[in-house]
Design an enzyme around this catalytic site. Sequence first.
Site, PDB file in Angstrom:
ATOM      1  N   HIS A 194       0.840  -1.206   0.000  1.00  0.00           N
ATOM      2  CA  HIS A 194       0.000   0.000   0.000  1.00  0.00           C
ATOM      3  C   HIS A 194       0.871   1.251   0.000  1.00  0.00           C
ATOM      4  O   HIS A 194       1.245   1.771   1.047  1.00  0.00           O
ATOM      5  CB  HIS A 194      -0.893  -0.029   1.254  1.00  0.00           C
ATOM      6  CG  HIS A 194      -2.034   0.924   1.186  1.00  0.00           C
ATOM      7  ND1 HIS A 194      -3.292   0.592   1.613  1.00  0.00           N
ATOM      8  CD2 HIS A 194      -2.128   2.189   0.724  1.00  0.00           C
ATOM      9  CE1 HIS A 194      -4.109   1.614   1.423  1.00  0.00           C
ATOM     10  NE2 HIS A 194      -3.424   2.591   0.891  1.00  0.00           N
ATOM     11  N   LEU A 248       2.529   6.643  -4.626  1.00  0.00           N
ATOM     12  CA  LEU A 248       3.740   7.173  -5.269  1.00  0.00           C
ATOM     13  C   LEU A 248       3.521   8.559  -5.872  1.00  0.00           C
ATOM     14  O   LEU A 248       4.476   9.233  -6.220  1.00  0.00           O
ATOM     15  CB  LEU A 248       4.241   6.194  -6.345  1.00  0.00           C
ATOM     16  CG  LEU A 248       4.871   4.906  -5.807  1.00  0.00           C
ATOM     17  CD1 LEU A 248       3.813   3.882  -5.423  1.00  0.00           C
ATOM     18  CD2 LEU A 248       5.835   4.304  -6.791  1.00  0.00           C
ATOM     19  N   ARG A 249       2.237   8.948  -5.980  1.00  0.00           N
ATOM     20  CA  ARG A 249       1.839  10.304  -6.392  1.00  0.00           C
ATOM     21  C   ARG A 249       2.135  10.645  -7.849  1.00  0.00           C
ATOM     22  O   ARG A 249       1.748  11.711  -8.303  1.00  0.00           O
ATOM     23  CB  ARG A 249       2.463  11.384  -5.495  1.00  0.00           C
ATOM     24  CG  ARG A 249       2.065  11.275  -4.027  1.00  0.00           C
ATOM     25  CD  ARG A 249       0.620  11.660  -3.809  1.00  0.00           C
ATOM     26  NE  ARG A 249       0.290  11.713  -2.395  1.00  0.00           N
ATOM     27  CZ  ARG A 249      -0.729  11.049  -1.829  1.00  0.00           C
ATOM     28  NH1 ARG A 249      -1.540  10.306  -2.575  1.00  0.00           N
ATOM     29  NH2 ARG A 249      -0.967  11.150  -0.545  1.00  0.00           N
ATOM     30  N   ASN A 254      -4.838   6.051  -6.941  1.00  0.00           N
ATOM     31  CA  ASN A 254      -5.501   7.366  -6.848  1.00  0.00           C
ATOM     32  C   ASN A 254      -4.562   8.496  -7.255  1.00  0.00           C
ATOM     33  O   ASN A 254      -4.328   9.445  -6.525  1.00  0.00           O
ATOM     34  CB  ASN A 254      -6.049   7.593  -5.437  1.00  0.00           C
ATOM     35  CG  ASN A 254      -4.970   7.593  -4.365  1.00  0.00           C
ATOM     36  OD1 ASN A 254      -3.907   7.019  -4.552  1.00  0.00           O
ATOM     37  ND2 ASN A 254      -5.236   8.239  -3.258  1.00  0.00           N
ATOM     38  N   HIS A 299     -10.976   0.136   0.821  1.00  0.00           N
ATOM     39  CA  HIS A 299     -10.752   1.145   1.863  1.00  0.00           C
ATOM     40  C   HIS A 299     -12.094   1.250   2.575  1.00  0.00           C
ATOM     41  O   HIS A 299     -13.032   1.844   2.035  1.00  0.00           O
ATOM     42  CB  HIS A 299     -10.352   2.458   1.174  1.00  0.00           C
ATOM     43  CG  HIS A 299     -10.405   3.681   2.030  1.00  0.00           C
ATOM     44  ND1 HIS A 299      -9.311   4.487   2.234  1.00  0.00           N
ATOM     45  CD2 HIS A 299     -11.412   4.282   2.712  1.00  0.00           C
ATOM     46  CE1 HIS A 299      -9.646   5.510   2.993  1.00  0.00           C
ATOM     47  NE2 HIS A 299     -10.911   5.412   3.308  1.00  0.00           N
ATOM     48  N   HIS A 329      -5.588  -1.276   5.283  1.00  0.00           N
ATOM     49  CA  HIS A 329      -5.367  -0.512   6.538  1.00  0.00           C
ATOM     50  C   HIS A 329      -6.491  -0.644   7.564  1.00  0.00           C
ATOM     51  O   HIS A 329      -7.102   0.348   7.938  1.00  0.00           O
ATOM     52  CB  HIS A 329      -5.083   0.966   6.234  1.00  0.00           C
ATOM     53  CG  HIS A 329      -5.992   1.664   5.266  1.00  0.00           C
ATOM     54  ND1 HIS A 329      -7.373   1.581   5.311  1.00  0.00           N
ATOM     55  CD2 HIS A 329      -5.694   2.474   4.217  1.00  0.00           C
ATOM     56  CE1 HIS A 329      -7.873   2.311   4.335  1.00  0.00           C
ATOM     57  NE2 HIS A 329      -6.884   2.854   3.649  1.00  0.00           N
ATOM     58  N   ASP A 347       0.803   2.391   3.821  1.00  0.00           N
ATOM     59  CA  ASP A 347      -0.079   3.490   3.395  1.00  0.00           C
ATOM     60  C   ASP A 347       0.724   4.793   3.306  1.00  0.00           C
ATOM     61  O   ASP A 347       0.264   5.865   3.688  1.00  0.00           O
ATOM     62  CB  ASP A 347      -1.288   3.645   4.325  1.00  0.00           C
ATOM     63  CG  ASP A 347      -2.374   4.541   3.715  1.00  0.00           C
ATOM     64  OD1 ASP A 347      -2.256   4.924   2.526  1.00  0.00           O
ATOM     65  OD2 ASP A 347      -3.344   4.855   4.425  1.00  0.00           O
TER      66      ASP A 347
END
Lengths: 309, 436
Positions: free
Chosen positions: B61, B64-65, B95, B182, B235, B308
């Site tokens: 999880h 990496l943006r 995301n 999630h 998570h 995360d």
Amino acid sequence: MHKHLLSMDQLSAEDITKILDTASSLRQMTSRPIKKLPTLRGRTVCNLFYEASTRTRISFELAAKRLSADVINFAADSKSSVAKGESFKDTAWTLEAMGVDAIVVRHGSSGAPEQLSRWVQASVLNAGDGAHEHPTQALLDLYSIREHFKDLEGVKVAIVGDIVHSRVARSNVKGLVTMGADVTLVGPPTLVPQQATGWGAEVSYSLDDVISDVDVCYLLRVQKERQAEQLFPSLREYAAIWGLDSKRVAKMKPDALVMHPGPMNRGVEIAADVSELPRSIILDQVANGLAIRMSLLYLMLGGPEAVSA
Amino acid sequence: MTGYLIAGGRVVDPSSGQDATADVLIVDGKVAEIGSISDAADAQVIDAKGLIVSPGFVDMHTHLREPGREDEETIASASAAAAAGGFTAVCAMPNTDPVADSASIVEKVWALGREVGLVQVVPAGALSKGQKGEKMADIGEMIQSPAKVRLFTDDGHGVQDSLFVRRTMEYLVAFDAIYAEHCEDAALAAGGQMHEGDRSMSLGLRGVPAAAEELMAARDIELARLTGCRLHLLHISTAGTVELVRKAKAEGLRVTAEATPHHFSITDSALENFDPNCKVNPPLRTDDDVRAVIEGLRDGTIDAIATDHAPHALEEKDQEFSYAPPGMVGLETALGLAITKLVEPGHLSIAEVVSRMSTQPAAILGLDQQGRLARGATANICVFDPAATWRVEPSSFRSLSRNTPFRGWELTGKVVHTFFEGRETSRDQVAELESA
């Protein structure tokens, strides 16, 4: 005295007594024809308000001016740098660079004054942050109650209404419990969660059960948007079950007080005629607010020589 | 030089049950030999006495943006942070901007990961187009792309529409792919800033009740039962969710779960000074929840420790608490927190931590070259010192972001070497911090 006033948690019973006692002597001084004291001459107080406010801002402004401080009012509205996207931190640093000695801050975000206090050298006074705290309101309320009952120990106070969203309630419960008062929080469970018992207060869902026993019935403003959030069915029903009307007032002890931090919703949490009864000290609260804020500025900014003077 | 000889370390490989002192020889990117090795004249010798030699860690999880927020993190910087933290694979959450909901985007992320070459970047795909929870993303195409996506999630949000969940789970069964959730009921969590409880009441911050997570976990477990789909719960943070997973596993459902280091290390008491670096979703919970998460990790209810890792720009975190975005970086503190909070107090053994950080996540993700230390396998290895202490200094992070609540913490457990495909990708993560 503490450098910042962020939360009632900071204040011991001795601190609170000192603030109230100082307010009391300042109140006597300001009843004189010439109301100004020179204590804070040359000091600068900035009112930094991210939320609309009438009484708190004016009260702080007047308190600072009565002590001869210079006052800047910064409203973070459509005409300010905030509307241009300036961050809270940059605004704080800008004020700091101008050399303000104290920042009185109101903010919709809980904790904003505490964050601000980590960024600036100036003293920070919390004038209301989100649903967190409103310590000067609590202090003026403690002052007002003490004025009537001489001692806060054992005074029975019911705080009625929207506890969950109320910074006034949080600060008042902390202050009242610290001073030994007995506090009961009253309202529907959607507005008075069970967790509130962790604050050292009782919880009741019935105003009728407690009204005849209390020394103070403290009403909180019920905001109309809470109805839209389905926290109760209608304002009418709220008023019928948890509003203070003359029938319930008739059950109160003869010397029991009615209080409200303002602004009132007449006809909802308080009936119009009740707010005008002699036992209602709502306007005294306002007048005492000025003395409390003077006291705090005096104690926090006046320095040791000012305090001993 | 043809390779490395990692000499005299304690080799811990949960995939084979090995836990003994041995030498490990790396030649041409592979584990050439494990045992007592005297004949490795041209290999660079790494003295591993007192150190643990384990398969490289696998983070299920990671945010990496890239693409979209390269100011916060890039595939290159996240890969470097991962290597520093002992990881040899990271599962890239979808995301991004644009969302990884099509073959072209997951393939791009996968290819960039390979180009950087510090860890295996394993893209996760979105379940729904744009992660809006309405229309199915290009699931089959992502699975069949070179990225070989195996795990699908709308992480960042829970999927609210139960019919969409059912249909997507049914569809995923065709590929034996994983539905990862999630767990967050949006209506119950709306506006939430922290865990709902005594502390949120006291701080005047709107709370997210444990029930917001547990309701969705319970729904998804029932839908996994109905559809036969593999379900992975991201998570998990509450005692109730741990119990739901425990029960689902006992019933033989194909349910797995992960927990983050912050959810076993700190509680909502960390929020008392309104530090936005402690704001995270799901929120930090209570002591009871932390105990339950640790017990879940111990008894195997929770399969994986996942970071995360969620980088955020300073200007986004350095604002009013309620405006700050949730999330914290975690790649470079994961092992230290696991040793400090799980091993030192005696909750888990070193081998159990390695299993939760490497072997089990690799197995869930189907990464056959990760999570094991066998002769002939790709040399994805972490060498760490389980006794060394170090101080967390975010300015030394390889990550581009600094949003951690653990600044200044003294942690035990330090990554000394990381090898990815036989190449050393990090050495002495924190040696330069020792003087601090």
